[in-house]
Design a protein around this motif. Structure first.
Motif, PDB file in Angstrom:
ATOM      1  N   UNK A 176       0.767  -1.384   0.056  1.00  0.00           N
ATOM      2  CA  UNK A 176       0.103  -0.082  -0.128  1.00  0.00           C
ATOM      3  C   UNK A 176       0.671   1.260   0.153  1.00  0.00           C
ATOM      4  N   UNK A 177       0.279   2.226  -0.481  1.00  0.00           N
ATOM      5  CA  UNK A 177       1.112   3.574  -0.629  1.00  0.00           C
ATOM      6  C   UNK A 177       0.461   4.467   0.454  1.00  0.00           C
ATOM      7  N   UNK A 178      -0.555   4.197   1.212  1.00  0.00           N
ATOM      8  CA  UNK A 178      -1.074   4.926   2.331  1.00  0.00           C
ATOM      9  C   UNK A 178      -1.462   3.629   3.581  1.00  0.00           C
ATOM     10  N   UNK A 179      -1.390   4.409   4.709  1.00  0.00           N
ATOM     11  CA  UNK A 179      -1.745   3.836   5.789  1.00  0.00           C
ATOM     12  C   UNK A 179      -3.284   3.781   6.037  1.00  0.00           C
ATOM     13  N   UNK A 180      -3.933   2.609   6.534  1.00  0.00           N
ATOM     14  CA  UNK A 180      -5.236   3.000   7.114  1.00  0.00           C
ATOM     15  C   UNK A 180      -5.384   4.017   8.016  1.00  0.00           C
ATOM     16  N   UNK A 181      -6.863   4.354   8.132  1.00  0.00           N
ATOM     17  CA  UNK A 181      -6.971   5.160   9.380  1.00  0.00           C
ATOM     18  C   UNK A 181      -6.387   4.641  10.626  1.00  0.00           C
ATOM     19  N   UNK A 182      -6.764   3.527  10.947  1.00  0.00           N
ATOM     20  CA  UNK A 182      -6.410   3.239  12.255  1.00  0.00           C
ATOM     21  C   UNK A 182      -4.965   3.010  12.254  1.00  0.00           C
ATOM     22  N   UNK A 183      -4.071   3.031  11.337  1.00  0.00           N
ATOM     23  CA  UNK A 183      -2.763   2.875  11.545  1.00  0.00           C
ATOM     24  C   UNK A 183      -2.113   4.178  11.525  1.00  0.00           C
ATOM     25  N   UNK A 184      -2.667   5.230  11.035  1.00  0.00           N
ATOM     26  CA  UNK A 184      -2.218   6.541  11.238  1.00  0.00           C
ATOM     27  C   UNK A 184      -2.408   7.070  12.674  1.00  0.00           C
ATOM     28  N   UNK A 185      -3.621   6.596  13.322  1.00  0.00           N
ATOM     29  CA  UNK A 185      -3.970   6.840  14.616  1.00  0.00           C
ATOM     30  C   UNK A 185      -2.824   6.188  15.529  1.00  0.00           C
ATOM     31  N   UNK A 186      -2.613   4.825  15.353  1.00  0.00           N
ATOM     32  CA  UNK A 186      -1.714   4.187  16.317  1.00  0.00           C
ATOM     33  C   UNK A 186      -0.282   4.616  16.354  1.00  0.00           C
ATOM     34  N   UNK A 187       0.305   5.246  15.416  1.00  0.00           N
ATOM     35  CA  UNK A 187       1.362   5.642  15.042  1.00  0.00           C
ATOM     36  C   UNK A 187       1.451   6.930  15.938  1.00  0.00           C
ATOM     37  N   UNK A 188       0.589   7.831  15.952  1.00  0.00           N
ATOM     38  CA  UNK A 188       0.788   9.038  16.809  1.00  0.00           C
ATOM     39  C   UNK A 188       0.615   8.601  18.367  1.00  0.00           C
ATOM     40  N   UNK A 189       0.068   7.397  18.419  1.00  0.00           N
ATOM     41  CA  UNK A 189       0.039   7.184  20.201  1.00  0.00           C
ATOM     42  C   UNK A 189       1.339   6.483  20.547  1.00  0.00           C
ATOM     43  N   UNK A 190       1.976   6.228  19.721  1.00  0.00           N
ATOM     44  CA  UNK A 190       3.363   5.674  20.104  1.00  0.00           C
ATOM     45  C   UNK A 190       3.708   4.256  19.750  1.00  0.00           C
TER      46      UNK A 190
END
Length: 414
Positions: free
Chosen positions: A74-88
């Motif tokens: 994939x060229x983009x992260x799923x919504x949930x992946x973007x969120x968890x990355x921000x959480x550490x």
């Protein structure tokens, strides 16, 4: 400052060898340690997390367990992946799934079956089998799965871990390969309930509520129909008896609950919606269905059998089932059933039988809350012949916080 130890541990020789035996992870993120170091610079503790292989991860192979996507990046992260990355959280890799999430055993996958950490001859459950096995084997402390008919709760039950299915629509599923849009839901696995609470808090799903007196309703539909009991009546009886013993020892008020609307519609209508919608997802690939695993292909062919009027009627009755749950939720804080009627079957036992009684029996308890859009958590509470079986707490619609506040009070058997 944070520590990189937990992320590094995933890539240690011992853990990598363990994963080869279990087949929980099918792709590892070669940049995970570097990503963890970047998180530490921000003063955040990096936490390794496993991601089901139908959830898009930028730059990391995402196969859906299928030959058709075996080289898809994939060229983009799923919504949930973007969120968890921000959480550490650090995505350390992708976990095995039944092809297109269309099965309860995680055996029909291009990577071969995921094995149950409690007994390597047995299935992990599915379709999020890799995510459940990864936390059961302590490869990662937490993982993400999807749930359409029980795909989080079934493997959680069979692998002896917590599996939390959120209320339908609570977490955006953009970037998740669809199975059936009316039911697809995201959720989390862990052996440690605190991990479930931490990630749920970050997603705004949990705020500690004081419940002075827990009131439990046991749906009368929890008694397995005779045609399913016949699969292994002795084993089914053992699960029912252990479940009733567990309930009696809780010390909470409980009553058996009539749910006539659910019994009239759920088990009849759920397959109509699920198979029709799954077939619509794959209809443009019909000329490639011969490349799908046979059990998955047969379910897609089944979706062609339903009429539009049946599908629309089944969706209408969905609202009636939700209204019944809302009414019951005023009298009871949670509904309680076993998560699965049996512990994990052997891999040999289910081979080639995914569209038969195995699928029907393993989803019998779980399809209700999928049809009702209800938040549900499987708790590792029972042991049957030294194998885990979960108990399932079903909350009222949108009552994720209340459900989690109650779930922590239930004893476990890890």
């Amino acid at each position: 400052m944070g520590s990189i130890n937990l992320v590094e541990k995933v890539f240690s020789k011992d853990i990598q060898e363990l994963n080869k035996k279990i087949n929980a992870f099918v792709t590892f993120n070669k940049n995970a340690i570097n990503e963890a170091e970047e998180i530490i610079k921000k003063g955040i503790e990096p936490i390794p997390i496993g991601i089901k292989d139908i959830i898009f991860t930028k730059g990391i192979r995402t196969t859906m367990g299928s030959m058709l996507y075996q080289n898809f990046i994939p060229k983009q992260d799923a919504f949930i992946i973007k969120k968890i990355k921000k959480f550490g959280y650090v995505v350390v890799g992708k976990t095995n799934t039944h092809e297109f999430a269309s099965g309860v055993t995680t055996t029909s996958t291009i990577f071969g079956p995921t094995k149950n950490p409690h007994d390597l001859s047995r299935i992990s459950g599915g379709s999020s089998g890799g995510s459940a096995a990864a936390v059961s084997a302590s490869i990662v402390p937490i993982s993400i799965g999807t749930d359409t008919a029980g795909s989080i709760r079934i493997p959680a039950s069979l692998c002896g871990v917590y599996g939390f299915k959120t209320t339908y629509g609570k977490i955006n599923i953009n970037g998740v390969f669809p199975l059936a849009k009316s039911f697809d839901t995201l959720g989390f696995f862990s052996k440690d309930f605190k991990q479930i609470i931490d990630v749920s808090t970050r997603f705004g799903l949990y705020k500690n509520l004081k419940i002075n007196k827990i009131r439990i309703g046991i749906p009368k539909w929890y008694e397995l129909p005779s045609e399913l009991r016949g699969y292994n009546e002795e084993l089914v009886d053992k699960v029912e008896n252990k479940f009733l013993d567990y309930v009696a020892k809780l010390g909470y008020d409980y009553s058996f609950v009539d749910m006539p609307i659910a019994q009239k519609y759920v088990w009849k209508n759920y397959p109509i919606i699920r198979y029709s919608e799954a077939t619509s997802v794959h209809i443009n690939n019909k000329d490639k269905w011969d490349q799908y695993f046979p059990d998955v292909r047969r379910l897609l062919e089944k979706g062609l059998e339903y009429k539009a009027v049946d599908y629309l009627e089944a969706l209408t009755h969905k609202n009636e089932v939700k209204l019944e749950l809302n009414k019951i939720s005023k009298e009871f804080d949670v509904l309680l059933t076993p998560t699965t009627p049996i512990p994990a079957p052997t891999i040999d036992e289910v081979s080639g039988k995914e569209d038969g009684i195995i699928r029907t029996i393993l989803t019998y308890y779980t399809v209700y809350s999928s049809y009702a859009d209800a938040p549900t958590i499987s708790i590792p509470a029972l042991k049957i012949e030294n194998l885990p079986v979960g108990v399932q707490l079903i909350g009222g619609y949108n009552n994720d916080s209340k459900l989690l506040s109650i779930a922590g009070a239930f004893p476990v058997s890890l």
